[in-house]
Design a protein around this motif. Structure first.
Motif, short mmCIF file in Angstrom:
data_model
loop_
_atom_site.label_atom_id
_atom_site.label_comp_id
_atom_site.label_asym_id
_atom_site.label_seq_id
_atom_site.Cartn_x
_atom_site.Cartn_y
_atom_site.Cartn_z
N GLY A 1 0.47 27.82 -7.70
CA GLY A 1 0.54 26.81 -8.77
C GLY A 1 -0.61 26.90 -9.75
N GLN A 2 -1.30 28.04 -9.77
CA GLN A 2 -2.49 28.28 -10.62
C GLN A 2 -3.70 27.49 -10.09
N LEU A 3 -4.86 27.86 -10.59
CA LEU A 3 -6.10 27.25 -10.10
C LEU A 3 -6.26 25.86 -10.71
N ASP A 4 -6.61 24.90 -9.87
CA ASP A 4 -6.90 23.57 -10.39
C ASP A 4 -8.27 23.53 -11.05
N LEU A 5 -9.21 24.27 -10.48
CA LEU A 5 -10.57 24.30 -11.04
C LEU A 5 -11.16 25.68 -10.77
N GLN A 6 -11.66 26.31 -11.80
CA GLN A 6 -12.33 27.60 -11.65
C GLN A 6 -13.82 27.40 -11.91
N LEU A 7 -14.65 27.76 -10.92
CA LEU A 7 -16.10 27.74 -11.09
C LEU A 7 -16.53 29.09 -11.64
N LEU A 8 -17.38 29.08 -12.67
CA LEU A 8 -17.85 30.34 -13.26
C LEU A 8 -19.36 30.34 -13.43
N GLY A 9 -19.96 31.51 -13.28
CA GLY A 9 -21.30 31.76 -13.80
C GLY A 9 -21.10 32.56 -15.09
N ILE A 10 -22.18 33.01 -15.67
CA ILE A 10 -22.08 33.87 -16.86
C ILE A 10 -23.11 34.98 -16.73
N GLY A 11 -22.75 36.19 -17.08
CA GLY A 11 -23.71 37.30 -17.05
C GLY A 11 -24.61 37.23 -18.28
N ALA A 12 -25.75 37.91 -18.20
CA ALA A 12 -26.65 37.96 -19.37
C ALA A 12 -25.95 38.61 -20.55
N ASN A 13 -24.91 39.41 -20.29
CA ASN A 13 -24.14 40.02 -21.38
C ASN A 13 -22.90 39.20 -21.74
N GLY A 14 -22.80 38.00 -21.19
CA GLY A 14 -21.67 37.12 -21.52
C GLY A 14 -20.44 37.35 -20.69
N HIS A 15 -20.55 38.18 -19.62
CA HIS A 15 -19.35 38.40 -18.81
C HIS A 15 -19.00 37.17 -17.99
N ILE A 16 -17.72 37.01 -17.69
CA ILE A 16 -17.27 36.02 -16.70
C ILE A 16 -16.41 36.77 -15.70
N GLY A 17 -16.57 36.43 -14.41
CA GLY A 17 -16.04 37.33 -13.40
C GLY A 17 -16.73 38.67 -13.68
N PHE A 18 -15.99 39.76 -13.60
CA PHE A 18 -16.56 41.05 -14.01
C PHE A 18 -15.89 41.51 -15.31
N ASN A 19 -15.47 40.57 -16.13
CA ASN A 19 -14.92 40.92 -17.44
C ASN A 19 -16.07 41.21 -18.39
N GLU A 20 -16.32 42.49 -18.56
CA GLU A 20 -17.46 42.93 -19.34
C GLU A 20 -17.13 42.90 -20.84
N PRO A 21 -18.17 42.91 -21.70
CA PRO A 21 -17.91 42.99 -23.14
C PRO A 21 -16.99 44.17 -23.43
N ALA A 22 -15.97 43.93 -24.25
CA ALA A 22 -14.95 44.96 -24.49
C ALA A 22 -14.31 44.72 -25.85
N GLU A 23 -13.43 45.62 -26.24
CA GLU A 23 -12.79 45.48 -27.56
C GLU A 23 -11.74 44.39 -27.58
N ARG A 24 -11.14 44.13 -26.44
CA ARG A 24 -10.17 43.03 -26.42
C ARG A 24 -10.27 42.26 -25.10
N PHE A 25 -9.78 41.04 -25.13
CA PHE A 25 -9.77 40.24 -23.91
C PHE A 25 -8.75 40.80 -22.94
N THR A 26 -9.10 40.77 -21.66
CA THR A 26 -8.18 41.28 -20.65
C THR A 26 -7.21 40.17 -20.25
N THR A 27 -6.06 40.57 -19.78
CA THR A 27 -5.05 39.57 -19.45
C THR A 27 -5.05 39.31 -17.95
N HIS A 28 -4.60 40.30 -17.21
CA HIS A 28 -4.41 40.12 -15.76
C HIS A 28 -5.60 40.66 -14.98
N SER A 29 -5.56 40.43 -13.67
CA SER A 29 -6.58 41.02 -12.80
C SER A 29 -6.49 42.54 -12.90
#
Ligand code: PGA
Length: 244
Positions: free
Chosen positions: A124-152
């Motif tokens: 039913g999807q996540l009710d609450l996602q806890l996030l930190g942020i990398g010094a480069n602005g990443h969330i999870g391991f989504n690193e700076p890139a040309e476009r936003f990623t969609t799926h895992s």
């Protein structure tokens, strides 16, 4: 985006624990998205203390972690499964069957990522996602890139992330170069997001996330588009903000 600034990291963590506890009190069967790293540690300590005092019942909660290193199994001291076990799961009574972390040893990483997203959707999807942020602005391991990623997906870790996370590995020990991570699209589907950033090392990323344009080169900036995102900062992480 609701931004709250606290005098120190301990108070920012306490506020995050209160939001997570509130979510679980409101909905005991909550599906929580969890994070690793230094930032969540005081949050997990606070949740453990609340559970021990009997103020928080986590027995019906389901959890999905954001990411895992490729090639590290559950027994590896630096795997995120091990991190979560040591810092939270061994000390609270979330049933083991309700705990989900991407399998870093999966033979077919793409299939593992599909399976992971499908499991979150089926929950039913996540009710609450806890996030930190990398010094480069990443969330999870989504690193700076040309476009936003969609799926895992399976991601090559950036040079900055490899440098930042080196401290968790023994000197000279090989470090994974890839990880499985929830995509930005997967994270954005969470009904609520709580991002915590502490320390001066995060100040520039925090400023970009809050005041900059939405830009895949600073992945956390996408949170400006989320309906229910709360950002909890200590004074040091908030120090580069121009509007306070
Ligand atoms: P940290 O990592 O909490 O160890 O600073 C945060 C992140 O990289 O997302």
């Amino acid at each position: 985006m609701n931004v709250c600034i606290y005098p120190n990291a301990e108070l920012a963590a306490a506020a995050a624990a209160i939001l997570i506890a509130g979510q679980v009190i409101d909905k005991p069967r909550s599906v929580l998205g969890l994070a690793t790293g230094s930032t969540p540690l005081p949050i997990y300590r606070e949740l453990i203390a609340m559970a021990r005092r009997g103020a928080l019942d986590l027995r019906q909660v389901t959890t999905y972690n954001l990411d895992e290193y490729m090639g590290l199994g559950p027994d590896h001291p630096c795997s995120y499964r091990r991190f979560m076990w040591e810092n939270l799961f061994s000390q609270v009574d979330i049933p083991a069957g309700n705990i989900h972390i991407p399998d870093g040893l999966a033979r077919d990483p793409a299939e593992e990522c599909r399976r992971y997203d499908a499991a979150i959707a089926a929950a039913g999807q996540l009710d609450l996602q806890l996030l930190g942020i990398g010094a480069n602005g990443h969330i999870g391991f989504n690193e700076p890139a040309e476009r936003f990623t969609t799926h895992s997906y399976c991601v090559a870790l950036s040079a900055q992330t490899l440098r930042d996370n080196r401290r968790f590995f023994e000197e000279g020990a090989p470090m994974p170069t890839h990880a499985l991570t929830m995509g930005i699209g997967s994270i954005m589907q969470a009904k609520r997001i709580v991002l915590v950033a502490t320390g001066a090392g995060k100040a520039q990323a925090v400023r970009g996330m809050i005041e900059g344009p939405v830009d895949p080169m600073l992945p956390a900036s996408i949170l400006q588009m989320h309906r229910h995102a709360t950002v909890l900062l200590d004074a040091a992480a908030a120090s580069a903000l121009t509007v306070r």
